[in-house]
Structures are given as C-alpha cells and as structure tokens.
Scaffold this motif. Structure first.
Motif: not given
Length: 397
Positions: A135-159
């Motif tokens: 249930n982690e999220l992989y988010v395409a963000d064109q303005e960041l030129d990358g994929i943001v990986i979001i996992d609240p279980r481990v407090k992850r918010f990585d580009l």
C-alpha cells in the motif's frame, strides 16, 4: 464477449438512467431545468453553464468540497460519499502532500524544488499514481522530474530520479507489479524504464523508434503485459514485459473518432479479466477491449449530464465489484460506472479539503484502496471503496 452484468441501482434519485433523462430532454440543475435541445452560445455562457453543472454534481454526489468532515453512521468524524445518512460507498482515508503527512520521518530528497535548501519536501504537480503491494504510493511528478515514493508505515517520503541509463527526465506514467518491479514512462526518453524492487535499473521498453509520447501505464492482472498509452500518436500498445515485444497495437490513425481508434488517449487500465480500458480524451468516451484487442464496449459523450465525459482522464477498474472509476478533469470528480457503462454515482468535486479536487489526473486501485493524483492541489488523496452501491445506498432515502 463476456456476459453483461445487471445494472446496479444509482445512489442518487437524481441519477436516473441516461435514456430516461434523454427522453425528457432536460436535467435538473440546482432546482432549475436546463434544456438540451438547443446549443448554448458564447464562451461566457458555456463557462457559467459548466460551473453550474459542477456545483450540481458536487451536491448530488456528496462532495466534501473543502469541508473538514461529515458525520458517519458510526458517529466518528470522516468524509464519506454519498454523505450521511446514506450508506457509504467511498470514504476518504488520507492526503499526502508533504513529508509531514507521513509523520516527518527522514527523507532522501535529492534536491530542493526551487533551490531553497530548507524547504520541506512536497509534491508539486503529481500526474499519476500507483499503489504497491504494501500500500505504498509511487507518484509521478513532472515538476520534480522523478517518482515520489510515499510509505506512511515507515514515514517514507523519498524522491527517486533514477541514474545512468535509467535517469528520469520527464516521468508521466507509473505502474508497479506485485513483486515491486517499477515501470515509469518518460516522455523525453520516449521509453518505459523498468526498475527492480530495489530501484536498480533493469531495462528500457520501447524507445523513440516505437513511442512518440508515452504516458499512462497499466499492468495486466498476471503482471505479464504492460499497456502503454502513446497520447500524441493516438495509439495504445500492449507489450510483453518479458520479451519487450508488441503484442497489440490499438488505434494509430490521428484524431480518429471511429470505434477502436482514438483522439488523444489519456489513460489505460486493465481489469482482473484482462479487459483493457482506454480513456479516449478528446472523443469524450471510454473504450473497452477484450484480451484479443477487439472492441467490447464504447460509452460516453461530451455533455453536462451525470455520466457524460467532459475530460476523461485516469481510469481504474474493479471487475469483481463491477465498477469502473473515471477521473473527470472538467467536473473535478471521480465518476463510477458499471461494466455496461451506466453511471452509478460519483465522488469528489472542486475544493481543497478532504475529497475536493483541482484538476485530478491519474487514479490507481489495489484491493479496496483508491489513490487519486490531485494535480493542482499538489497532493495525492487515498480513499477506501466499501463496495458497489446497493438498494440501501440511495442519497436522501
């Protein structure tokens, strides 16, 4: 051709079947009747008319529209659609926009967004989202030129930018397999990059010889086929992920309105039975193809009635429940259809609070979770699908 499923009851009494509404020649908008027998002239009239329609859809569908909460049947604060006292079908779960939204854990943010080294990591313009097996999220963000990986279980918010052969320059679409294999479409590279669960580059699919502008991605239920939406080429490809071979090529004639062809296809989705759904953006419709690539169903039209598709964007499907989820960028909500293309209900609407949207784009489903890329609100919202609407789910009953 698979057997048709019986239409489920709509959750709002105002959502009568489309044919019945056409027979009357009008629909009720906020207590007023708008006739569809004559065109509306003038840009200002059109804008005002669409705004009225959006407000009506938000009201009928149970939109939060920036409100903080609705009272649920269990007495707890939350946002649900349709609103209490109706039986909920969709409930809002969470919003993710910044590092703080996952608890403020350590981030591997690789660069500041605007050169401000102290700025908190945050989404800017998310266009697509995928949900991993955990249930982690992989988010395409064109303005960041990358994929943001979001996992609240481990407090992850990585580009994640990739590197070397897999360096991401303009990621648009994203999909993730059950084993964590990540697929990202890049419109500059004109390819789909493949990364393993550890985010190491593994392969490149397509390339400039095949793709003009690859955007939305979708994996088949068994994870062996990847659908790629080539928006500028008005084409959808289905690729064997093991060999990289093209299994199906759908469309290809520029701006065609014929069945089986596209005008600016925006998104793709597979269901559990490997039927492929395509959001045919400027034809204002959704097309459904069987596993052999034959047209199974075409539905939708431009208009201002519930179930019309003004700007069909992201798609997700739950074939077991018999529901198609369509993100509409004009109405700024998510419409829900049965597998015959008949409107069931909608959720969301213009706003900034829980359940409100500003130009929503991609949508992803895993199990009973839905994630929507809320582009101009610079966030992703997560919802829980509680089951298809039934007889007890009528709004106002």
């Amino acid at each position: 051709m698979r057997p048709r499923r019986a239409a489920m009851n709509c959750v709002s009494n105002d959502l009568m079947p489309r044919d019945a509404r056409r027979a009357t020649g009008e629909m009720s908008l906020g207590g007023r009747s708008v006739c569809h027998g004559a065109p509306i002239h003038g840009a200002l009239c059109v804008m005002a008319h669409q705004f009225l329609v959006i407000l009506t859809l938000a009201t009928l569908g149970g939109c939060a529209s920036g409100t903080n909460s609705e009272r649920t049947a269990h007495g707890s604060a939350g946002v649900q659609f349709p609103p209490y006292p109706a039986e909920p079908v969709i409930e809002w779960v969470a919003t993710y926009a910044t590092l703080s939204d996952v608890g403020g854990g350590q981030s591997k943010w690789s660069r500041a967004i605007t050169g401000e080294t102290e700025r908190e990591p945050r989404l800017v313009a998310p266009t697509d989202v995928a949900i991993g097996a955990g249930n982690e999220l992989y988010v395409a963000d064109q303005e960041l030129d990358g994929i943001v990986i979001i996992d609240p279980r481990v407090k992850r918010f990585d580009l994640f930018h990739g590197a070397g052969q897999g360096l991401l320059r303009k990621p648009v679409g994203v999909a993730v397999a059950d084993d964590g294999t990540l697929y990202v479409s890049d419109t500059v590279a004109r390819a789909v990059y493949v990364f393993d669960a550890g985010l190491s580059f593994r392969a490149s699919l397509g390339g400039p010889d095949l793709f003009a502008h690859p955007t939305s991605l979708a994996l088949s239920a068994d994870g062996t086929r990847l659908a790629v939406c080539d928006t500028v080429a008005h084409t959808v490809y289905v690729i064997d992920i093991r060999s990289g071979d093209v299994l199906l090529k759908l469309g290809g004639n520029a701006r065609s309105g014929r069945e089986g062809e596209f005008h600016t296809p925006y998104a793709v989705a597979f269901d559990e039975e490997d039927y492929l759904y395509v959001s045919d953006y400027l034809n204002f419709r959704i097309q459904v193809f069987d596993p052999a690539g034959d047209v199974e169903l075409v539905f939708g039209q431009n208009g201002d009635r519930p179930g019309d598709l003004n700007r069909p964007r992201g798609l997700a499907v739950d074939a077991t429940a018999g529901v198609i989820f369509e993100v509409d960028g004009a109405y700024q909500l998510v419409q829900m259809f049965n597998l015959d293309g008949e409107i069931l209900m909608w959720f969301g609407g213009p706003g900034t609070g829980p359940g409100g949207f500003d130009l929503p784009s991609g949508i992803a489903r895993r199990g009973n979770l839905l994630a929507v890329a809320d582009t101009l609100n610079s966030r992703v919202q997560v919802f829980r699908f509680l089951g298809p609407p039934g007889e007890s789910a009528g709004a106002g009953e």
